[in-house]
Design an enzyme around this catalytic site. Structure first.
Site, PDB file in Angstrom:
ATOM      1  CG  ASP A   1      11.269   1.523  -5.377  1.00  0.00           C
ATOM      2  OD1 ASP A   1      10.878   2.278  -6.298  1.00  0.00           O
ATOM      3  OD2 ASP A   1      11.752   1.947  -4.314  1.00  0.00           O
TER       4      ASP A   1
ATOM      5  CB  ALA B   1      -0.942  -0.012   1.194  1.00  0.00           C
TER       6      ALA B   1
ATOM      7  CD  GLU C   1      15.167  14.232  -0.404  1.00  0.00           C
ATOM      8  OE1 GLU C   1      14.522  13.240  -0.039  1.00  0.00           O
ATOM      9  OE2 GLU C   1      14.662  15.183  -1.030  1.00  0.00           O
TER      10      GLU C   1
HETATM   11  C1  LIG Z   1      14.493   9.091   1.988  1.00  0.00           C
HETATM   12  C2  LIG Z   1      13.904   8.869   0.621  1.00  0.00           C
HETATM   13  C3  LIG Z   1      13.562   9.959  -0.165  1.00  0.00           C
HETATM   14  C4  LIG Z   1      12.994   9.761  -1.426  1.00  0.00           C
HETATM   15  N1  LIG Z   1      12.675  10.855  -2.168  1.00  0.00           N
HETATM   16  C5  LIG Z   1      12.042  10.687  -3.351  1.00  0.00           C
HETATM   17  C6  LIG Z   1      11.608  11.819  -4.089  1.00  0.00           C
HETATM   18  O1  LIG Z   1      11.830  12.960  -3.706  1.00  0.00           O
HETATM   19  N2  LIG Z   1      10.935  11.596  -5.248  1.00  0.00           N
HETATM   20  C7  LIG Z   1      10.652  10.346  -5.709  1.00  0.00           C
HETATM   21  O2  LIG Z   1       9.978  10.223  -6.758  1.00  0.00           O
HETATM   22  N3  LIG Z   1      11.075   9.256  -5.046  1.00  0.00           N
HETATM   23  C8  LIG Z   1      11.767   9.374  -3.872  1.00  0.00           C
HETATM   24  N4  LIG Z   1      12.175   8.283  -3.159  1.00  0.00           N
HETATM   25  C9  LIG Z   1      11.947   6.928  -3.720  1.00  0.00           C
HETATM   26  C10 LIG Z   1      10.520   6.476  -3.445  1.00  0.00           C
HETATM   27  O3  LIG Z   1      10.222   6.594  -2.071  1.00  0.00           O
HETATM   28  C11 LIG Z   1      10.301   5.028  -3.888  1.00  0.00           C
HETATM   29  O4  LIG Z   1      10.738   4.894  -5.214  1.00  0.00           O
HETATM   30  C12 LIG Z   1       8.832   4.675  -3.759  1.00  0.00           C
HETATM   31  O5  LIG Z   1       8.479   4.612  -2.392  1.00  0.00           O
HETATM   32  C13 LIG Z   1       8.499   3.345  -4.433  1.00  0.00           C
HETATM   33  O6  LIG Z   1       7.125   3.130  -4.379  1.00  0.00           O
HETATM   34  P1  LIG Z   1       6.558   1.649  -4.280  1.00  0.00           P
HETATM   35  O7  LIG Z   1       5.080   1.729  -4.447  1.00  0.00           O
HETATM   36  O8  LIG Z   1       7.322   0.740  -5.179  1.00  0.00           O
HETATM   37  O9  LIG Z   1       6.901   1.191  -2.811  1.00  0.00           O
HETATM   38  P2  LIG Z   1       6.622   1.876  -1.398  1.00  0.00           P
HETATM   39  O10 LIG Z   1       6.004   3.200  -1.531  1.00  0.00           O
HETATM   40  O11 LIG Z   1       7.907   1.753  -0.654  1.00  0.00           O
HETATM   41  O12 LIG Z   1       5.539   0.893  -0.756  1.00  0.00           O
HETATM   42  C14 LIG Z   1       5.792  -0.457  -0.479  1.00  0.00           C
HETATM   43  C15 LIG Z   1       4.681  -0.957   0.426  1.00  0.00           C
HETATM   44  O13 LIG Z   1       4.822  -2.377   0.582  1.00  0.00           O
HETATM   45  C16 LIG Z   1       4.695  -2.736   1.950  1.00  0.00           C
HETATM   46  N5  LIG Z   1       5.488  -3.948   2.132  1.00  0.00           N
HETATM   47  C17 LIG Z   1       6.802  -4.112   1.843  1.00  0.00           C
HETATM   48  N6  LIG Z   1       7.155  -5.394   2.049  1.00  0.00           N
HETATM   49  C18 LIG Z   1       6.050  -6.047   2.489  1.00  0.00           C
HETATM   50  C19 LIG Z   1       5.775  -7.388   2.811  1.00  0.00           C
HETATM   51  N7  LIG Z   1       6.712  -8.350   2.740  1.00  0.00           N
HETATM   52  N8  LIG Z   1       4.531  -7.710   3.209  1.00  0.00           N
HETATM   53  C20 LIG Z   1       3.539  -6.766   3.276  1.00  0.00           C
HETATM   54  N9  LIG Z   1       3.755  -5.467   2.942  1.00  0.00           N
HETATM   55  C21 LIG Z   1       4.992  -5.123   2.540  1.00  0.00           C
HETATM   56  C22 LIG Z   1       5.208  -1.528   2.718  1.00  0.00           C
HETATM   57  O14 LIG Z   1       4.650  -1.486   4.023  1.00  0.00           O
HETATM   58  C23 LIG Z   1       4.730  -0.372   1.830  1.00  0.00           C
HETATM   59  O15 LIG Z   1       3.457   0.068   2.211  1.00  0.00           O
HETATM   60  C24 LIG Z   1      12.768   8.444  -1.907  1.00  0.00           C
HETATM   61  C25 LIG Z   1      13.102   7.346  -1.108  1.00  0.00           C
HETATM   62  C26 LIG Z   1      13.668   7.548   0.139  1.00  0.00           C
HETATM   63  C27 LIG Z   1      14.017   6.356   1.002  1.00  0.00           C
END
Ligand SMILES: Cc1cc2nc3c(=O)[nH]c(=O)nc-3n(C[C@H](O)[C@H](O)[C@H](O)COP(=O)(O)OP(=O)(O)OC[C@H]3O[C@@H](n4cnc5c(N)ncnc54)[C@H](O)[C@@H]3O)c2cc1C
Length: 402
Positions: free
Chosen positions: A298, A13, A169
């Site tokens: 990711d 989520a 950051e």
């Molecule tokens: C400090 C920091 C700053 C950043 N700044 C930027 C920025 O300025 N701009 C930008 O575009 N990107 C930025 N990023 C990158 C961005 O945060 C990620 O690319 C983004 O969060 C990826 O989205 P996602 O939906 O793949 O995963 P996420 O948003 O990380 O969501 C993953 C979800 O999966 C859940 N999850 C994970 N493993 C499990 C499991 N085994 N079982 C159940 N649930 C699970 C987690 O609880 C979470 O809710 C930054 C990252 C960091 C760490």
């Protein structure tokens, strides 16, 4: 007669998963929707560094999933995903019975990547989720407290491995937090050292050199020392790194690793064809050998036709993929053709703390306060796009000094 409805299961989520759910709920597909996450909240991962540095509290960057989940359409299961059993089309969970799916959307985000560096998984701290950043915040403060007892200098040394986006950051925020810790624990400013270790002189590689240098100078002016070296190990006492063909050691009470991330280990455990937890998805974001599984965020890799390399993993691309994935899942249910994912780069802004930042928006360089204002606009937009306008009003960034 009860119809046998198809089931779409969304794993994660975060930016990708929750945005896709929101879109699907609006499309009202004739299917059961399931959302699975280990937490019952959404975390603004892009602000995690603020909690790590201690300039924001965890509650400020999280909101309840209830604000997005429509319980009439969606079943939410709070649990940890262990793996996907692709043969029997089901998701294996830690606490619950397996959940069967017809269509699966994987959006489980990232994990720290330690590249096999000795001791890193045990002694290195990483900025990856709420528990990890709460730990960093407590650890740094704990080291200041320890210093008041034994006056050992290493307690006041904070080292950061990596000089990329997350590192800058975090360092930007930390330079604003340190004066508060100095005051609280009555420490001599000269004793506090913040050291950033990076193998090359190319800090902030996603920006042009002019912007990267601006960022590095700003952090140096606020007391961050940059060391060119490759971290090779860490134990309970010190950090080992190589520089100028020589081995060096550094005694530091805190070591934070920002040197790399990989996609979720669930992707690896589930036997997908992957590299560092990322699957090269097809044009419509599905997996090459199984069109009923889509992967975004990711955990996915999409090639940038200009560079021939995968796009960097960002919240920006995860959210755009989510819109395309929701459309495609709905189309698959209806037997309509899917559409290819096309990434539209909107720009990137890296915060340097409070009212300073560097960025590139629509081909224009931005730095200082204008960049910082743009960063807040981007954060608020993402809050509104997923959590809704009310969430944006409650959790948004409107102050220029924070
Ligand atoms: C400090 C920091 C700053 C950043 N700044 C930027 C920025 O300025 N701009 C930008 O575009 N990107 C930025 N990023 C990158 C961005 O945060 C990620 O690319 C983004 O969060 C990826 O989205 P996602 O939906 O793949 O995963 P996420 O948003 O990380 O969501 C993953 C979800 O999966 C859940 N999850 C994970 N493993 C499990 C499991 N085994 N079982 C159940 N649930 C699970 C987690 O609880 C979470 O809710 C930054 C990252 C960091 C760490």
């Amino acid at each position: 007669m009860i119809l046998d409805r198809k089931r779409i299961v969304i794993l994660g989520a975060g930016y990708g998963g929750l945005r896709a759910l929101k879109k699907l709920q609006k499309m009202k597909p004739d299917a059961e929707l399931f959302l699975i996450d280990k937490n019952d909240y959404h975390c603004e991962t892009t602000s995690l560094h603020e909690v790590a540095a201690g300039t924001a509290d965890a509650e400020e960057i999280c909101y309840s999933l209830n604000l997005v989940i429509d319980r009439k359409r969606t079943t939410f299961i709070q649990d940890t995903v262990m793996r996907v059993d692709r043969k029997f089309k089901r998701v294996i969970l830690k606490e619950h019975e397996p959940i069967a799916y017809d269509y699966l959307l994987i959006s489980l985000g990232f994990e720290p990547e330690y590249f096999g560096i000795a001791g890193m998984d045990h002694y290195g701290l990483s900025i990856s989720d709420i528990p990890s950043v709460t730990r960093i915040r407590a650890h740094i403060e704990g080291e200041f407290k320890k210093w008041t007892n034994d006056h050992r200098p290493e307690h006041l040394i904070i080292a950061v491995g990596g000089a990329g986006f997350t590192s800058f950051e975090f360092l930007g925020e930390l330079t604003h937090r340190i004066p508060k810790l100095i005051e609280r624990y009555q420490v001599d400013r000269q004793l506090v050292r913040v050291i950033c270790i990076e193998p090359t002189s190319d800090a902030l590689p996603m920006f042009n050199r002019h912007l990267a240098e601006y960022g590095a100078h700003k952090l140096s002016d606020r007391g961050v020392a940059f060391v060119i070296g490759r971290v090779s190990g860490i134990d309970g006492e010190q950090i080992y790194y190589k520089a100028d063909n020589q081995e060096h050691t550094l005694r530091a009470g805190t070591f934070i690793w920002t040197g790399g991330v990989s996609g979720s280990s669930v992707v690896i455990e589930s036997g997908f064809d992957q590299r560092r937890g990322r699957v090269m998805v097809t044009d419509d974001l599905s997996v090459a050998d199984d069109a009923t599984i889509l992967i975004i965020g990711d955990c996915s890799a999409v090639i940038d036709p200009e560079s021939g390399r995968p796009y960097p993993t960002t919240a920006q691309i995860a959210m755009q993929q989510a819109d395309c994935a929701a459309y495609n899942l709905n189309a698959m249910l209806d037997g309509r053709p899917t559409k290819p994912f096309v990434f539209k780069f909107m720009g990137t802004v890296c915060s340097l703390g409070r009212d300073d930042a560097v960025g590139e928006i629509m081909g224009r360089d931005l730095k200082g306060r204008p960049a910082s204002i743009m960063k807040k606009v981007i954060e608020n937009r993402s809050l509104a796009k997923i959590g809704g306008v009310e969430t944006m009003i409650k959790k948004g960034r409107f102050s220029l000094s924070k």
